[in-house]
Design a protein around this motif. Structure first.
Motif, mmCIF file in Angstrom:
data_model
loop_
_atom_site.group_PDB
_atom_site.id
_atom_site.type_symbol
_atom_site.label_atom_id
_atom_site.label_comp_id
_atom_site.label_asym_id
_atom_site.label_seq_id
_atom_site.Cartn_x
_atom_site.Cartn_y
_atom_site.Cartn_z
ATOM 1 N N PRO A 86 -0.741 1.414 -3.460
ATOM 2 C CA PRO A 86 -1.678 0.441 -2.887
ATOM 3 C C PRO A 86 -1.106 -0.203 -1.617
ATOM 4 C CG PRO A 86 -1.579 0.157 -5.262
ATOM 5 C CD PRO A 86 -0.506 1.158 -4.892
ATOM 6 N N CYS A 87 0.197 -0.446 -1.574
ATOM 7 C CA CYS A 87 0.816 -1.023 -0.374
ATOM 8 C C CYS A 87 1.208 0.058 0.641
ATOM 9 C CB CYS A 87 2.073 -1.828 -0.740
ATOM 10 S SG CYS A 87 1.716 -3.485 -1.351
ATOM 11 N N HIS A 88 1.698 1.203 0.167
ATOM 12 C CA HIS A 88 2.316 2.164 1.092
ATOM 13 C C HIS A 88 1.508 3.428 1.348
ATOM 14 C CE1 HIS A 88 6.046 0.037 1.664
ATOM 15 N NE2 HIS A 88 6.253 -0.066 0.367
ATOM 16 N N GLY A 89 0.363 3.618 0.657
ATOM 17 C CA GLY A 89 -0.365 4.867 0.813
ATOM 18 C C GLY A 89 0.424 6.029 0.225
ATOM 19 N N ALA A 90 -0.133 7.232 0.304
ATOM 20 C CA ALA A 90 0.488 8.425 -0.279
ATOM 21 C C ALA A 90 -0.117 9.630 0.439
ATOM 22 C CB ALA A 90 0.192 8.479 -1.774
ATOM 23 N N PRO A 91 0.428 10.836 0.237
ATOM 24 C CA PRO A 91 -0.161 12.003 0.914
ATOM 25 C C PRO A 91 -1.664 12.080 0.650
ATOM 26 C CG PRO A 91 1.898 12.620 -0.119
ATOM 27 C CD PRO A 91 1.617 11.210 -0.550
ATOM 28 N N GLY A 92 -2.460 12.045 1.704
ATOM 29 C CA GLY A 92 -3.907 12.125 1.555
ATOM 30 C C GLY A 92 -4.581 10.813 1.167
ATOM 31 N N GLU A 93 -3.815 9.739 0.978
ATOM 32 C CA GLU A 93 -4.410 8.447 0.595
ATOM 33 C C GLU A 93 -3.869 7.347 1.496
ATOM 34 O OE1 GLU A 93 -3.677 7.665 -3.575
ATOM 35 O OE2 GLU A 93 -4.299 9.704 -4.133
ATOM 36 N N SER A 110 1.694 7.471 4.214
ATOM 37 C CA SER A 110 0.854 8.651 4.441
ATOM 38 C C SER A 110 0.965 9.061 5.910
ATOM 39 C CB SER A 110 -0.600 8.380 4.061
ATOM 40 O OG SER A 110 -1.222 7.488 4.973
ATOM 41 N N GLU A 111 1.478 8.162 6.749
ATOM 42 C CA GLU A 111 1.668 8.508 8.160
ATOM 43 C C GLU A 111 3.120 8.836 8.479
ATOM 44 O OE1 GLU A 111 0.113 5.131 10.196
ATOM 45 O OE2 GLU A 111 -1.963 5.689 9.741
ATOM 46 N N ARG A 112 4.051 8.014 7.945
ATOM 47 C CA ARG A 112 5.444 8.187 8.339
ATOM 48 C C ARG A 112 6.360 7.522 7.324
ATOM 49 N NH1 ARG A 112 9.492 6.216 11.982
ATOM 50 N NH2 ARG A 112 8.742 4.117 11.617
ATOM 51 N N LEU A 113 7.473 8.173 7.012
ATOM 52 C CA LEU A 113 8.473 7.550 6.144
ATOM 53 C C LEU A 113 9.824 7.717 6.815
ATOM 54 C CD1 LEU A 113 9.536 6.277 3.565
ATOM 55 C CD2 LEU A 113 9.313 8.468 2.414
ATOM 56 N N ASP A 114 10.499 6.583 7.088
ATOM 57 C CA ASP A 114 11.799 6.639 7.764
ATOM 58 C C ASP A 114 12.807 7.417 6.929
ATOM 59 O OD1 ASP A 114 10.861 5.239 9.854
ATOM 60 O OD2 ASP A 114 11.806 3.329 9.312
ATOM 61 N N GLU A 154 12.105 10.964 -1.670
ATOM 62 C CA GLU A 154 12.734 12.106 -0.994
ATOM 63 C C GLU A 154 11.738 13.255 -0.833
ATOM 64 O OE1 GLU A 154 16.102 13.026 -0.037
ATOM 65 O OE2 GLU A 154 16.371 10.852 0.111
ATOM 66 N N ALA A 155 10.873 13.452 -1.850
ATOM 67 C CA ALA A 155 9.949 14.595 -1.820
ATOM 68 C C ALA A 155 8.676 14.278 -1.046
ATOM 69 C CB ALA A 155 9.594 15.006 -3.256
ATOM 70 N N LEU A 156 8.339 12.993 -0.915
ATOM 71 C CA LEU A 156 7.022 12.585 -0.423
ATOM 72 C C LEU A 156 6.572 13.242 0.895
ATOM 73 C CD1 LEU A 156 4.928 10.611 -1.672
ATOM 74 C CD2 LEU A 156 5.707 8.901 -0.042
ATOM 75 N N PRO A 157 7.437 13.250 1.929
ATOM 76 C CA PRO A 157 6.961 13.798 3.204
ATOM 77 C C PRO A 157 6.560 15.269 3.117
ATOM 78 C CG PRO A 157 8.989 12.556 3.512
ATOM 79 C CD PRO A 157 8.791 12.702 2.041
ATOM 80 N N SER A 158 7.096 16.015 2.142
ATOM 81 C CA SER A 158 6.756 17.442 2.090
ATOM 82 C C SER A 158 5.689 17.752 1.034
ATOM 83 C CB SER A 158 8.023 18.272 1.840
ATOM 84 O OG SER A 158 8.625 17.847 0.652
ATOM 85 N N LEU A 159 5.155 16.728 0.347
ATOM 86 C CA LEU A 159 4.129 16.992 -0.667
ATOM 87 C C LEU A 159 2.747 17.088 -0.017
ATOM 88 C CD1 LEU A 159 5.035 14.569 -3.624
ATOM 89 C CD2 LEU A 159 5.367 17.038 -3.518
ATOM 90 N N SER A 160 1.977 18.107 -0.398
ATOM 91 C CA SER A 160 0.595 18.176 0.070
ATOM 92 C C SER A 160 -0.212 17.178 -0.756
ATOM 93 C CB SER A 160 0.046 19.579 -0.147
ATOM 94 O OG SER A 160 -0.171 19.794 -1.532
ATOM 95 N N PRO A 161 -1.403 16.742 -0.242
ATOM 96 C CA PRO A 161 -2.225 15.820 -1.029
ATOM 97 C C PRO A 161 -2.507 16.349 -2.436
ATOM 98 C CG PRO A 161 -3.076 15.953 1.200
ATOM 99 C CD PRO A 161 -1.966 16.967 1.100
#
Ligand code: HEC
Ligand code: HEC
Ligand code: HEC
Length: 369
Positions: A86-93, A110-114, A154-161
């Protein structure tokens, strides 16, 4: 004209500055509203301080466990969907639009993770970030749970929605609209939406998913399920992952889901184990370890004992990994539990790591009874 610096004058100047600051704060002229945002330089400064602090304190965090473990990832994703997205979004959300108006606004992953190291992620999730609204982990003693969120980050940036939705919502992903929390569980049944929430991780049949990510709750004693769910809800059993679903359900729905899961057939798939280990486990379960004052496990967890006292859990056919983690959590003072867990605390404290492994393997391999 020259002004001579004396200690007295420095003291007066400092006192005047403090008094001026207090007067300014008292006047109410300092604007604390979140509209308008920070100046660019303030933004930069605050983030710089946060990054430095995280980097320094992360040096004392232990080496991570195997972050590629699919069970760890599934637990992290299940929590992330309701506790972080709800605060940070997620792939596709996208993140909830309301939080974009807080200051600082939570970054939208969902846009960028440092790029933080696992230990730095751990530091952020375990302790939160002061003055920003980023919460600390509610049960700091459950470091294993914090690591599950690090595995997810760690996995989030490479997960598809699609992959993310399956990991976060399990079989409920197919039932609910993307972005909404799973909630289509039969309008006539008051526990429907709650069951849909539980089923994201435990499935509706109570057998769980993704290997041993979640304990098997199908066919568990109803009295134990209710007792332990109440203990999660009010924090007596320590879990930052289970506390939110148990607490938001409310007592009436907890009764209904406890009855539902107790009525499901237990159908675990015992994992193969070394026969010598199983023999050692069986001895402990049937006879205890007199030299260490460990009573026979079956005196409380055997079929007869459970008939006498249905508020104790059955262990047969449970995942070995889950049983082992519970015993280790008691030994680390991180488990807590229902109304009678002190009995179990005493037993767990007396077991060596080898004995924990052996007896967990035996109960897991015992199959359905
Ligand atoms: C109430 C909103 C809120 C919730 C819920 C929340 N966070 Fe945050 N989070 C924030 C804010 C605000 C920041 C920015 C802090 C800063 O930069 O000073 C942040 C920062 C972060 C960062 C650092 C991002 C960066 O690169 O600067 C990570 C990682 C993070 N959060 C992970 C999580 C995880 C994992 C969860 C769930 C367990 C979570 N957050 C729950 C508000 C939230
Ligand atoms: C985000 C995933 C998730 C959701 C949602 C969830 N659980 Fe759990 N559940 C877990 C995990 C992980 C554990 C193991 C906790 C631990 O390690 O202490 C657990 C443990 C339990 C246990 C303890 C099992 C035992 O043998 O002691 C019960 C009972 C349980 N959950 C029931 C429920 C019910 C009922 C709901 C819905 C109200 C629910 N869970 C929602 C992940 C979840
Ligand atoms: C005196 C009775 C007693 C004996 C003997 C006993 N237990 Fe327990 N055990 C309990 C109770 C009560 C609980 C439920 C604790 C709670 O409320 O969470 C429990 C819970 C457990 C759990 C957690 C189950 C779950 O689903 O989370 C494990 C694992 C466990 N016991 C293993 C053992 C082992 C192994 C032995 C033998 C070495 C043993 N127990 C002996 C009473 C006992």
């Amino acid at each position: 004209m020259t002004i001579r610096l004396t200690w007295r004058r420095i003291g007066i100047a400092v006192a005047a500055l403090i008094l001026g600051g207090l007067l300014f704060a008292w006047s109410g002229l300092f604007y604390i509203g979140a509209t308008g945002g920070h100046w660019g330089v303030t933004n930069w400064f605050l983030h710089w301080v946060m990054q430095n602090s995280v980097r320094t304190y992360a040096l004392q965090v232990e080496a991570p466990p195997d972050l590629g473990d699919p069970a760890l990832l599934a637990r992290g994703a299940g929590h992330y969907a309701t506790g972080c997205a709800p605060c940070h979004g997620a792939p596709g959300e996208k993140q909830n639009p309301v939080v974009a108006h807080s200051l600082p606004a939570p970054p939208d992953f969902s846009e960028r993770l440092d790029d933080w190291s696992p230990q730095q992620f751990f530091q952020i999730v375990q302790h939160g970030v002061r003055y920003s609204g980023m919460p600390a982990w509610p049960k700091p003693e459950r470091r294993d749970e914090v690591w599950s969120l690090v595995a997810l980050l760690e996995a989030l940036p490479s997960l598809s929605p699609g992959e993310y939705r399956r990991l976060a919502h399990g079989e409920e992903a197919a039932r609910s609209a993307p972005g909404g929390s799973a909630a289509l569980g039969g309008l006539s049944d008051p526990a429907g939406p709650v069951l849909a929430d539980c089923a994201r991780c435990h499935n509706r049949d109570g057998l769980g998913r993704d290997g041993d990510a979640f304990p098997i709750i199908a066919g568990q004693s109803e009295a134990y399920l209710l007792d332990t769910l109440r203990a999660f809800a009010d924090g007596r059993r320590h879990s930052g992952i289970m506390q939110p679903p148990a607490a938001r359900a409310g007592d009436e729905a907890l009764r209904a889901v406890a009855a539902h899961y107790a009525a499901q057939p237990r159908a675990p798939a015992p994992a193969p184990a070394d026969p010598e280990l199983l023999a050692q486990g069986e001895r402990i379960a049937r006879e205890g370890i007199p030299a260490q004052q460990v009573p026979a496990c079956l005196s409380c967890h055997g079929d007869d004992a459970l008939r006498r006292n249905p508020s104790w859990p059955r262990l047969d056919g449970q995942h070995a990994g889950y049983l082992r983690r519970q015993l280790e959590a008691w030994q680390a003072g991180a488990r807590g539990g229902g109304s009678r867990h002190i009995l179990m605390q005493t037993v767990a404290d007396r077991l060596t790591p080898d004995q924990v492994g052996a007896v967990s393997a035996w109960f897991a391999a015992r199959g359905v009874r």
